[in-house]
Enzyme design. Sequence first.
Site, PDB file in Angstrom:
ATOM      1  N   SER A 178       0.843  -1.198   0.000  1.00 22.20           N
ATOM      2  CA  SER A 178       0.000   0.000   0.000  1.00 22.20           C
ATOM      3  C   SER A 178       0.873   1.240   0.000  1.00 22.20           C
ATOM      4  CB  SER A 178      -0.897   0.010   1.244  1.00 22.20           C
ATOM      5  OG  SER A 178      -1.546   1.259   1.395  1.00 22.20           O
ATOM      6  N   CYS A 229      -1.914   8.885  -5.400  1.00 24.34           N
ATOM      7  CA  CYS A 229      -2.386  10.107  -4.739  1.00 24.34           C
ATOM      8  C   CYS A 229      -2.067  10.219  -3.251  1.00 24.34           C
ATOM      9  CB  CYS A 229      -3.899  10.287  -4.919  1.00 24.34           C
ATOM     10  SG  CYS A 229      -4.438  10.333  -6.621  1.00 24.34           S
ATOM     11  N   ASN A 240       0.046   3.905   1.324  1.00 25.32           N
ATOM     12  CA  ASN A 240      -0.122   4.528   2.640  1.00 25.32           C
ATOM     13  C   ASN A 240       1.015   4.173   3.593  1.00 25.32           C
ATOM     14  OD1 ASN A 240      -2.623   5.823   2.079  1.00 25.32           O
ATOM     15  ND2 ASN A 240      -3.694   3.867   2.355  1.00 25.32           N
ATOM     16  N   ARG A 257       3.589  21.784  -7.719  1.00 19.77           N
ATOM     17  CA  ARG A 257       2.426  21.599  -8.580  1.00 19.77           C
ATOM     18  C   ARG A 257       1.379  22.651  -8.226  1.00 19.77           C
ATOM     19  NH1 ARG A 257       5.667  18.914 -10.707  1.00 19.77           N
ATOM     20  NH2 ARG A 257       5.534  16.731 -11.395  1.00 19.77           N
ATOM     21  N   ASP A 267       0.575  11.415  -1.919  1.00 13.44           N
ATOM     22  CA  ASP A 267       1.206  12.721  -1.719  1.00 13.44           C
ATOM     23  C   ASP A 267       0.180  13.853  -1.824  1.00 13.44           C
ATOM     24  OD1 ASP A 267       0.806  12.139  -4.367  1.00 13.44           O
ATOM     25  OD2 ASP A 267       2.756  12.867  -5.059  1.00 13.44           O
TER      26      ASP A 267
END
Length: 768
Positions: free
Chosen positions: A582, A690, A584, A632, A692
């Site tokens: 994962s 996703c 996470n 970003r 981050d």
Amino acid sequence: MGSLPIVVSGSTVNGGGCRWWGWCNKSNSSGKSGSNGSGSSDSCANSSAFVFFLVSFVCLASIAGLYCRILLPPNVHTTLSSLGCNEDNEGSWSIGVYYGDSPFNLKPIEEANVWRNKTAAWPVANPVVTCASASGASFPSNFVADPFLYVQGDILYLFFEAKNSITMQGDIGVARSTDKGATWEQLGVALDEDWHLSYPYVFDYNGNIYMMPEGSAKGDLRLYRAVKFPTEWELEKVIMKKPLVDSFLIQHDGKYWLFGSDHSGIGAQKNGQLEIWYSSSPLGPWKPHKMNPIYNTDKSKGARNGGRPFLYDGHLHRAGQDCGETYGRRLRLFKIEALTPTEYKEVEVPLGLKESMKGRNAWNGARSHQLDVQQLSSGEWVAVMDGDRVPSGDVNRRFILGCASVLGVVMLVIVFGMLLGAVKGLVPLSWCPHNVGKRSDASFDWERSSLLSNRMRLFCSRLNRASSSLRARIKPKTCSGGLVLAVIFIVTVVLMCTGVKYIYGGSGAEEAYPLNGQYSQFTLLTMTYDARLWNLKMYVKHYSRCSSVREIVVVWNKGQPPELSELDSAVPVRIRVEKQNSLNNRFKADPLIKTRAVLELDDDIMMPCDDVERGFKVWREYPERIVGFYPRLADGNPLKYRAENHAREHNGYNMILTGAAFMDSKMAFEKYWSNEAAAGRAVVDKLFNCEDVLLNYLYANASSSSTVEYVKPAWAIDTSKFSGVAISRNTQTHYGLRSSCLQKFSEMYGSISSRKSEFHHRNDGWDV
């Protein structure tokens, strides 16, 4: 008959050839110039040779400038202080603190995990006293070395040599610490004479405090007494009329013993000589040991003293300097087994300190030559040790190598021009002794009969015929000739960059950046799996050599983890094997992490250690923010995820990719694994993407101020492109998933489109 002229191809003046470097013929020898002499310079200025050298200079200068800007690390040492910290041929010495339960089990202060909020040092790391420390206290210094401690209860006083940046001689500085050496208050110059001072050995005797510094330049050994400790001293006595270096006094068996080295005697081995003297008082008179000189041997044997002797387990121990490879290369420790007026015996014992594997990136990566270790009232041992990242004479060595490289460039450029036909000679014939202008008839008659003059003519002519001979041999218009030209060009570029590096690039070390006078460390964390082992090996080998990296934690998500022996690392590596694959797992709380700062850095990103160190310094200034290298900007309706170019076009960013970012490990991991973030973590697991983006939302949701900071790397390489194991191979699909995440997370935690940080908003110039 005139000898061959030095000309350039494709240029003639009145059929006589361009006098690029002049003719060597009889008319010139007699001091008469031809009718074209006045126009020769103008003609040559427009020649192909002039153009060739000009183009070569511009081309090589451009390449060297580009190399400096992208690949050459900045010389951090010279930026530490505006007053001092200049490059010095003696080195860039600084001082560190160590703790241990014995003098043979000393660990650097960073391993004691001492935190200081005031200086954003979590933890405090060596060195703790530098040239910037001394220079900041208004005595500009190029380096600090030769540390000695004086303990008064819970207060530590540190005496050291400070190389004065103005007088270029050593003065004795002093600093005070009330927290066992974690922080130091600079008190100024304790002792300053008209000659060089170093090795400030401080001790007690009969209720007074004395200092016996080295002052061998004066030709004697002097003892000073403290009038107002620790900053005022007066000369007590010249105790010996010998220029002893690195001397100390100890009391043993009812006598005082003086150890020192005299390098002034005939036959004395520099850094390999040791003498012992004894007396009933530190004030003398002194008698020589029967075995003097105790040593007069190879300089690597540790004869020269390397700090204060100490008593442990009933035995005296002496530190000596190994100066074999370079002055002060390392310390060697000796246990004294016999010390009498007629006998001396010592045996070497292990010191127990590990040398850094980080090379010049470590503050003591090249050498350490002084140790003072003392036991505190608590029973703990504290030590100070100096260290340097460069060997002795490094500045001169780099300058010589740089000049040699530049000279090689000049020679190769000339050869290259000869092969291209732009230059047809090696030596200007106008430099010949028979072509130096108007001379007397007697001088001319002497030249005609002079053997030396004839030989010079012959030598110049043969050298200048080498041009056509070289072209005939190599034939530059053939394939093999073209290959030779290519090799010469590549070697010239390499030599040019090498010369620039040696002359202007400093020591070549990628040093850490101090904040508020102190250094700290961080933990490097990466997440990977078995198919990316090649990336991981290269990653560990590179980043473990960065100055401020304390430990590398590898989050292993899938497959069989490697053995630690497979990884070439200069710091400890810990592999944390996860049960579930994962994303996470990247932000899982890890109680074994000892530093506040964690650099989350993907294993396929390679950038210079200097960029990493700059990012760490910025994070220490903004520890409540995510500080990273890839900005970003999420904006639009609906929100879209776009590349860095979009952020630059709109002069702002509101996210930092955490695949290359510093963060507060406790704060970030707690936010990510809070109940509030549970829904977001579920999205990450579902899309395998996703994580981050989610952390950026969690930071933004918890603060009304800016939560991200950008640091521009000099360069960065994605190594997954070479190994074929890139996670996000389809950019369009990857960006589409992330745009979906933006919309989902905005519904959960609120939009971040209005949270925008501008480029160029800091004064450090690193966010351009």
